[in-house]
Scaffold this motif. Structure first.
Motif, mmCIF file in Angstrom:
data_model
loop_
_atom_site.group_PDB
_atom_site.id
_atom_site.type_symbol
_atom_site.label_atom_id
_atom_site.label_comp_id
_atom_site.label_asym_id
_atom_site.label_seq_id
_atom_site.Cartn_x
_atom_site.Cartn_y
_atom_site.Cartn_z
ATOM 1 N N UNK A 122 -2.794 -12.148 -2.359
ATOM 2 C CA UNK A 122 -1.387 -12.103 -2.760
ATOM 3 C C UNK A 122 -0.432 -11.852 -1.601
ATOM 4 N N UNK A 123 -0.931 -11.649 -0.410
ATOM 5 C CA UNK A 123 -0.105 -11.209 0.718
ATOM 6 C C UNK A 123 1.004 -12.183 1.084
ATOM 7 N N UNK A 124 0.762 -13.494 0.860
ATOM 8 C CA UNK A 124 1.776 -14.462 1.251
ATOM 9 C C UNK A 124 2.992 -14.447 0.325
ATOM 10 N N UNK A 125 2.926 -13.685 -0.771
ATOM 11 C CA UNK A 125 4.093 -13.516 -1.639
ATOM 12 C C UNK A 125 5.032 -12.432 -1.114
ATOM 13 N N UNK A 126 4.529 -11.589 -0.196
ATOM 14 C CA UNK A 126 5.332 -10.488 0.343
ATOM 15 C C UNK A 126 6.253 -11.021 1.434
ATOM 16 N N UNK A 127 7.531 -10.714 1.325
ATOM 17 C CA UNK A 127 8.513 -11.220 2.280
ATOM 18 C C UNK A 127 8.360 -10.509 3.619
ATOM 19 N N UNK A 128 8.787 -11.132 4.731
ATOM 20 C CA UNK A 128 8.830 -10.427 6.007
ATOM 21 C C UNK A 128 9.659 -9.156 5.878
ATOM 22 N N UNK A 129 9.121 -8.066 6.376
ATOM 23 C CA UNK A 129 9.781 -6.778 6.194
ATOM 24 C C UNK A 129 9.389 -6.075 4.917
ATOM 25 N N UNK A 130 8.615 -6.752 4.055
ATOM 26 C CA UNK A 130 8.117 -6.133 2.833
ATOM 27 C C UNK A 130 6.916 -5.249 3.109
ATOM 28 N N UNK A 131 6.407 -4.637 2.069
ATOM 29 C CA UNK A 131 5.354 -3.634 2.203
ATOM 30 C C UNK A 131 4.120 -4.015 1.396
ATOM 31 N N UNK A 132 2.945 -3.881 2.024
ATOM 32 C CA UNK A 132 1.656 -3.985 1.345
ATOM 33 C C UNK A 132 1.020 -2.597 1.381
ATOM 34 N N UNK A 133 0.796 -2.015 0.207
ATOM 35 C CA UNK A 133 0.322 -0.630 0.128
ATOM 36 C C UNK A 133 -0.847 -0.520 -0.838
ATOM 37 N N UNK A 134 -1.708 0.454 -0.568
ATOM 38 C CA UNK A 134 -2.848 0.738 -1.431
ATOM 39 C C UNK A 134 -2.907 2.229 -1.697
ATOM 40 N N UNK A 135 -3.230 2.596 -2.937
ATOM 41 C CA UNK A 135 -3.445 3.993 -3.282
ATOM 42 C C UNK A 135 -4.801 4.422 -2.742
ATOM 43 N N UNK A 136 -4.777 5.311 -1.769
ATOM 44 C CA UNK A 136 -6.013 5.854 -1.225
ATOM 45 C C UNK A 136 -6.148 7.300 -1.686
ATOM 46 N N UNK A 137 -6.750 8.150 -0.865
ATOM 47 C CA UNK A 137 -6.932 9.553 -1.202
ATOM 48 C C UNK A 137 -7.316 10.314 0.058
#
Length: 231
Positions: A122-137
């Protein structure tokens, strides 16, 4: 991510708990939110029905490559300011010697492999300057692993963090902010009823961090207050 009402987020894994409240909090802040669930109906759909179109539900079993590809096709042309993957399972507090190979594989696939595959798809849907995040711990922190217990869960989150490092290295120049978020010890099926935080307390803080870090370069492993979690 700008301060306009047109910010859009995709939250993977929002049927209950942290993901549900995260999606609700983003909507409350005038984001448009697409949220995924494995089963139709339920509380997420009820909130979507009452959202005046701000919250929309999509079906996804994140561990299925076919369903990920189908979701990507359905979202073709969508522009995301935030892609947030929230998914984890726990199969009990057993020493590794008592964990079956099947259970080990199930937890690693769900907690480590599938979130990264979701980002890849799905990463190519994120605009430049957008954020890709994951819930870790913080349970995935090797440095902080000084108390016994939950060996498999800790290993899966450490593997997730390492894979996110590799993902970041591979896409170092894509202009996207990358975050691993520790949401605190919450009263969820994973955190238990005695945890000090509720999702209603922690998720607004998490969204504060997401909004504050928008546009930041590289990868950070942060807690819900924006403090660095050691690797």
């Amino acid at each position: 991510m700008s301060d306009t009402p047109d910010r859009q987020a995709l939250v993977i894994g929002a049927s209950r708990g942290l993901g549900l409240v995260l999606a609700e909090e983003l909507t409350r802040r005038d984001w448009r939110v697409i949220a995924t669930t494995r089963q139709s109906g339920g509380e997420l759909q009820a909130k979507a029905d009452a959202s005046n179109g701000r919250l929309r539900v999509e079906s996804l079993e994140m561990t299925s490559d076919d369903q990920l590809a189908a979701l990507r096709e359905r979202l073709d042309g969508t522009k995301l300011d935030l892609l947030f993957v929230n998914a984890a399972i726990d199969r009990g507090n057993l020493p590794l010697t008592e964990v079956s190979t099947e259970t080990f594989a199930e937890v690693m696939i769900t907690n480590a492999l599938s979130p990264i595959r979701a980002l890849e798809t799905l990463r190519d849907l994120v605009v430049p300057g957008g954020t890709a995040a994951i819930m870790s711990s913080r349970q995935g922190s090797i440095e902080l692993n000084t108390r016994p217990g939950f060996e498999l869960y800790k290993a899966s989150k450490a593997a997730l963090n390492q894979l996110m490092r590799s993902y970041t290295t591979r896409y170092a120049d894509d202009g996207q902010t990358k975050l691993l978020i520790h949401p605190g010890h919450n009263q969820t099926p994973l955190g238990g009823p005695g945890a000090p935080l509720t999702a209603e307390e922690s998720m607004p803080a998490v969204v504060d961090v997401l909004e504050a870090q928008a546009g930041a370069p590289g990868l950070q492993f942060l807690d819900l207050y924006g403090k660095v979690v050691p690797w």
